[in-house]
Design a protein around this motif. Sequence first.
Motif, PDB file in Angstrom:
ATOM      1  N   ASP A 247       0.830  -1.215   0.000  1.00 15.27           N
ATOM      2  CA  ASP A 247       0.000   0.000   0.000  1.00 15.27           C
ATOM      3  C   ASP A 247       0.863   1.263   0.000  1.00 15.27           C
ATOM      4  OD1 ASP A 247      -2.962  -0.909   2.017  1.00 15.27           O
ATOM      5  OD2 ASP A 247      -2.352  -1.348  -0.053  1.00 15.27           O
ATOM      6  N   GLU A 248       2.078   1.172   0.498  1.00 15.46           N
ATOM      7  CA  GLU A 248       2.954   2.358   0.603  1.00 15.46           C
ATOM      8  C   GLU A 248       3.609   2.704  -0.726  1.00 15.46           C
ATOM      9  OE1 GLU A 248       5.738   1.013   3.502  1.00 15.46           O
ATOM     10  OE2 GLU A 248       4.267   0.912   5.122  1.00 15.46           O
ATOM     11  N   VAL A 249       3.482   1.798  -1.694  1.00 13.94           N
ATOM     12  CA  VAL A 249       4.210   1.965  -2.952  1.00 13.94           C
ATOM     13  C   VAL A 249       3.324   2.657  -3.967  1.00 13.94           C
ATOM     14  CG1 VAL A 249       5.484   0.717  -4.736  1.00 13.94           C
ATOM     15  CG2 VAL A 249       5.416  -0.180  -2.392  1.00 13.94           C
ATOM     16  N   ASP A 250       3.824   3.762  -4.539  1.00 10.20           N
ATOM     17  CA  ASP A 250       2.983   4.483  -5.491  1.00 10.20           C
ATOM     18  C   ASP A 250       2.962   3.783  -6.836  1.00 10.20           C
ATOM     19  OD1 ASP A 250       5.506   7.055  -5.823  1.00 10.20           O
ATOM     20  OD2 ASP A 250       5.185   5.307  -7.109  1.00 10.20           O
ATOM     21  N   ARG A 251       2.088   4.248  -7.694  1.00  9.31           N
ATOM     22  CA  ARG A 251       1.802   3.535  -8.943  1.00  9.31           C
ATOM     23  C   ARG A 251       3.025   3.415  -9.839  1.00  9.31           C
ATOM     24  NH1 ARG A 251      -3.059   2.114 -11.204  1.00  9.31           N
ATOM     25  NH2 ARG A 251      -3.083   1.879 -13.475  1.00  9.31           N
ATOM     26  N   VAL A 252       3.781   4.505  -9.949  1.00 14.30           N
ATOM     27  CA  VAL A 252       4.970   4.449 -10.812  1.00 14.30           C
ATOM     28  C   VAL A 252       5.963   3.415 -10.284  1.00 14.30           C
ATOM     29  CG1 VAL A 252       6.985   5.760 -11.584  1.00 14.30           C
ATOM     30  CG2 VAL A 252       4.705   6.810 -11.649  1.00 14.30           C
ATOM     31  N   ALA A 253       6.140   3.425  -8.976  1.00 15.56           N
ATOM     32  CA  ALA A 253       7.068   2.467  -8.369  1.00 15.56           C
ATOM     33  C   ALA A 253       6.564   1.047  -8.554  1.00 15.56           C
ATOM     34  CB  ALA A 253       7.259   2.789  -6.895  1.00 15.56           C
ATOM     35  N   ARG A 254       5.258   0.864  -8.439  1.00 17.27           N
ATOM     36  CA  ARG A 254       4.706  -0.487  -8.620  1.00 17.27           C
ATOM     37  C   ARG A 254       5.013  -1.005 -10.014  1.00 17.27           C
ATOM     38  NH1 ARG A 254      -1.255  -0.872  -5.708  1.00 17.27           N
ATOM     39  NH2 ARG A 254      -0.499  -0.501  -3.582  1.00 17.27           N
ATOM     40  N   GLU A 255       4.862  -0.156 -11.002  1.00 13.79           N
ATOM     41  CA  GLU A 255       5.122  -0.585 -12.381  1.00 13.79           C
ATOM     42  C   GLU A 255       6.600  -0.824 -12.604  1.00 13.79           C
ATOM     43  OE1 GLU A 255       3.121   2.449 -14.706  1.00 13.79           O
ATOM     44  OE2 GLU A 255       1.233   1.312 -14.633  1.00 13.79           O
ATOM     45  N   ASP A 256       7.435  -0.057 -11.927  1.00 17.14           N
ATOM     46  CA  ASP A 256       8.884  -0.241 -12.047  1.00 17.14           C
ATOM     47  C   ASP A 256       9.322  -1.588 -11.450  1.00 17.14           C
ATOM     48  OD1 ASP A 256      11.819   0.887 -10.508  1.00 17.14           O
ATOM     49  OD2 ASP A 256      11.534   0.835 -12.685  1.00 17.14           O
ATOM     50  N   VAL A 257       8.705  -1.959 -10.350  1.00 20.43           N
ATOM     51  CA  VAL A 257       9.020  -3.235  -9.691  1.00 20.43           C
ATOM     52  C   VAL A 257       8.728  -4.399 -10.631  1.00 20.43           C
ATOM     53  CG1 VAL A 257       8.156  -4.835  -7.909  1.00 20.43           C
ATOM     54  CG2 VAL A 257       8.741  -2.465  -7.316  1.00 20.43           C
ATOM     55  N   MET A 258       7.609  -4.302 -11.334  1.00 24.63           N
ATOM     56  CA  MET A 258       7.191  -5.419 -12.178  1.00 24.63           C
ATOM     57  C   MET A 258       7.834  -5.346 -13.549  1.00 24.63           C
ATOM     58  SD  MET A 258       5.535  -8.196 -12.733  1.00 24.63           S
ATOM     59  CE  MET A 258       4.800  -8.323 -11.139  1.00 24.63           C
TER      60      MET A 258
ATOM     61  N   ARG B  51      17.308 -17.477  -9.705  1.00 24.72           N
ATOM     62  CA  ARG B  51      17.649 -16.139 -10.186  1.00 24.72           C
ATOM     63  C   ARG B  51      16.770 -15.093  -9.505  1.00 24.72           C
ATOM     64  NH1 ARG B  51      17.803 -17.516 -15.126  1.00 24.72           N
ATOM     65  NH2 ARG B  51      15.699 -16.845 -15.697  1.00 24.72           N
ATOM     66  N   LEU B  52      15.492 -15.384  -9.334  1.00 26.09           N
ATOM     67  CA  LEU B  52      14.601 -14.450  -8.660  1.00 26.09           C
ATOM     68  C   LEU B  52      14.961 -14.315  -7.177  1.00 26.09           C
ATOM     69  CD1 LEU B  52      11.150 -15.460 -10.235  1.00 26.09           C
ATOM     70  CD2 LEU B  52      12.535 -13.455 -10.788  1.00 26.09           C
ATOM     71  N   ALA B  53      15.374 -15.414  -6.572  1.00 24.01           N
ATOM     72  CA  ALA B  53      15.751 -15.348  -5.154  1.00 24.01           C
ATOM     73  C   ALA B  53      16.991 -14.479  -4.962  1.00 24.01           C
ATOM     74  CB  ALA B  53      15.993 -16.744  -4.612  1.00 24.01           C
ATOM     75  N   GLU B  54      17.871 -14.524  -5.955  1.00 17.13           N
ATOM     76  CA  GLU B  54      19.107 -13.742  -5.891  1.00 17.13           C
ATOM     77  C   GLU B  54      18.794 -12.244  -5.995  1.00 17.13           C
ATOM     78  OE1 GLU B  54      22.008 -15.299  -8.665  1.00 17.13           O
ATOM     79  OE2 GLU B  54      22.518 -13.219  -9.147  1.00 17.13           O
ATOM     80  N   LEU B  55      17.883 -11.896  -6.903  1.00 18.56           N
ATOM     81  CA  LEU B  55      17.510 -10.484  -7.060  1.00 18.56           C
ATOM     82  C   LEU B  55      16.174 -10.402  -7.775  1.00 18.56           C
ATOM     83  CD1 LEU B  55      18.045  -7.400  -6.986  1.00 18.56           C
ATOM     84  CD2 LEU B  55      19.208  -7.665  -9.213  1.00 18.56           C
ATOM     85  N   ASP B  56      15.220  -9.740  -7.171  1.00 19.07           N
ATOM     86  CA  ASP B  56      13.924  -9.435  -7.791  1.00 19.07           C
ATOM     87  C   ASP B  56      13.261  -8.449  -6.859  1.00 19.07           C
ATOM     88  OD1 ASP B  56      10.833 -11.345  -8.518  1.00 19.07           O
ATOM     89  OD2 ASP B  56      11.373  -9.254  -8.829  1.00 19.07           O
ATOM     90  N   SER B  57      13.046  -7.246  -7.338  1.00 24.26           N
ATOM     91  CA  SER B  57      12.506  -6.230  -6.432  1.00 24.26           C
ATOM     92  C   SER B  57      11.159  -6.636  -5.851  1.00 24.26           C
ATOM     93  CB  SER B  57      12.401  -4.874  -7.144  1.00 24.26           C
ATOM     94  OG  SER B  57      11.673  -5.026  -8.345  1.00 24.26           O
ATOM     95  N   LEU B  58      10.462  -7.515  -6.543  1.00 18.82           N
ATOM     96  CA  LEU B  58       9.167  -7.955  -6.032  1.00 18.82           C
ATOM     97  C   LEU B  58       9.298  -8.694  -4.697  1.00 18.82           C
ATOM     98  CD1 LEU B  58       6.167  -7.896  -6.884  1.00 18.82           C
ATOM     99  CD2 LEU B  58       6.543 -10.079  -8.053  1.00 18.82           C
ATOM    100  N   ASN B  59      10.491  -9.260  -4.433  1.00 23.43           N
ATOM    101  CA  ASN B  59      10.700 -10.009  -3.191  1.00 23.43           C
ATOM    102  C   ASN B  59      10.416  -9.194  -1.943  1.00 23.43           C
ATOM    103  OD1 ASN B  59      11.513 -12.267  -4.651  1.00 23.43           O
ATOM    104  ND2 ASN B  59      13.695 -11.765  -4.490  1.00 23.43           N
TER     105      ASN B  59
END
Lengths: 210, 420
Positions: B281-292, B382-390
């Motif tokens: 909920d703390e993440v704004d829309r632009v940041a959400r799209e950047d994460v994905m 690879r996702l465990a090593e780095l993925d902002s979604l984590n």
Amino acid sequence: MLANSAQRGAQTRARSTSRFANRPFARATTVLSIAALAALGACSPGTAGDDTHPGGTNHTQGEGQTASPDGAPLVVTDAWAKAVQMDAEHPMTGVFMKLSNRTDEPLTVASAASSAAKMVELHETVADENGSTTMQKVEGGFTIAPGADRVLEPGGEHVMLMGMTQDLIAGDEVEVVLTLADGTEIRVTAAVRDFAGAKEEYSHEETSEH
Amino acid sequence: MTLPGNQDNPVSRRSVLKAGSIVGGTVVAGGALGGVIAALSRGLTEHPSPANVTAAPAEAPLAFGSETLPFYGARQSGVTTVAGTQLALLAFDVDEGLGRDGARRLLRVLTEITSKLTQGQVPLADTEPEMVTSPARLTATIGLGERFFTRASIVENKPAWLRQLPAYRIDQLQDRWNGGDLVVSLSGDDDLTIAHARRAVTRAIARWARPRWVQRGFQGARGARPDGTTMRNLMGQVDGTANPTPGPDDQVIWCGPEQGVWANGTSMVVRRIAMNLETWDEVDRVAREDVMGRTLHNGAPLTGTEEHDEPDFEAKSPIGFPVIAPYSHIRRARSDNPHERIYRRAYNYDDDPEPGELSNSGLVFVSYQADPMTQYHPLQARLAELDSLNEWTTPIGSAVFAVLPGCADGEYLGERVLGL
């Protein structure tokens, strides 16, 4: 579902036998004697009766189906038996199925037999004026009207196996032979299933009227 | 010679007697029981008027209720067939002493039940026949866990890749969501149908198997959106866009002939992914799209406009940064090795919060692949090593199953594969 069952029945080879004068029990119109039952031979768990091969013949027909040739007078579908152990306190169980009369005359299932039980009877469930239910042998057997179905199901009519000679375990099969009034035999392969209901037979004494 | 209470009259002593047996058939004298039986009899026929002696046939199910997907075939349904909007994933533990005979019996019973329910037909010994008449694309996909082969004494038939996944840095696995000797994946569009299927399966195999966990999920009511719309997860993201294509990508999804009797089987990886919606909920829309790496509007990659546009990982913004960030989920999930792909079929879960919590939501992530060790594992590592979604997701359950090849009418699932 019934259409599929009929198609399966039509595809299999003939299993019903017509009456032959020289067969000792073909002339009988009453319940098969225990000696005749013994003559049917053993039916081991998981196999499908007289013409067995590994895996059971009725795999080609699906669970609970019966071999009926094209034009068979009586088609039996969805046959199943409630699982029971030989060493149960009341070693008896019910076999259920749908009987379909494909002729334009009434057909009567006069008796039944199985190598899995010492005694086999045709039973109905009746209530007395107090509402309690008992099961009793049906004198004269099950008559199916022309073109009609008769469903043997828990709480109603069924084939009763008494004095089990083998365990019936869910996932296996058991063979029951129905004999019509004219002596025609129908071999039914019933799929064994665990079932919580149909307990009423265990609350009564082990007599033929119970 | 006919008997009293014949087949053709449902409002008869027979239906009264059935009511009697439902109340146990025990001996109770008196008019009170008679009244109860009469009331039950009326309930059974569904027509309260005693003058109505013939029960009307059930009306044909409306809309999609009568749709079915095939059961028999070379491959099981419920993998690449269209996903039902509801999921009930049932994992069981089997008896230690199951043995070959027990395995054979269990699979025969299971096949009979699921082959009928998926077609809207009544299985043997089913006490609720009225609950099967709306199959609504029910599929029942059956898989075996590693320990099934041990307990069934058929270890020699186990696929080489069948074992639990290694531990990943991001995992916080709870044993209650891990493992399983047997899985039955039920999906379809009608939750009532699925509930009955779950009951039918569970009680029929109870002698050999007991429930270990159940993961229920949903994608969104059928008909609320056009059929074929990619689902949204509970973080609001379009979820499931880049999937291999059944047909052209079959070698990614299904076991091939090199796997012998397992050809046309597959593997099922189940990962329960908890979402931290409070911090999301703390993440704004632009940041959400950047994460994905994808837009929220329609799931298009940030470099494209339509959902299925191919992402351009080389594209740079005017100031020189990659448009799709190197730490974004879709960038980290992309492999140069075309074999390292998985066929995803995930569902949302939205359970009751733990005391003190606001939510308990996430993804029942399910993927199918010919070999989980060479296809799922490298991707997850690879996702465990780095993925902002984590930052907002945590795996809390993990299981791997071998999905049986299909079977023909008259056979049962596993018959050939297991040599039973």
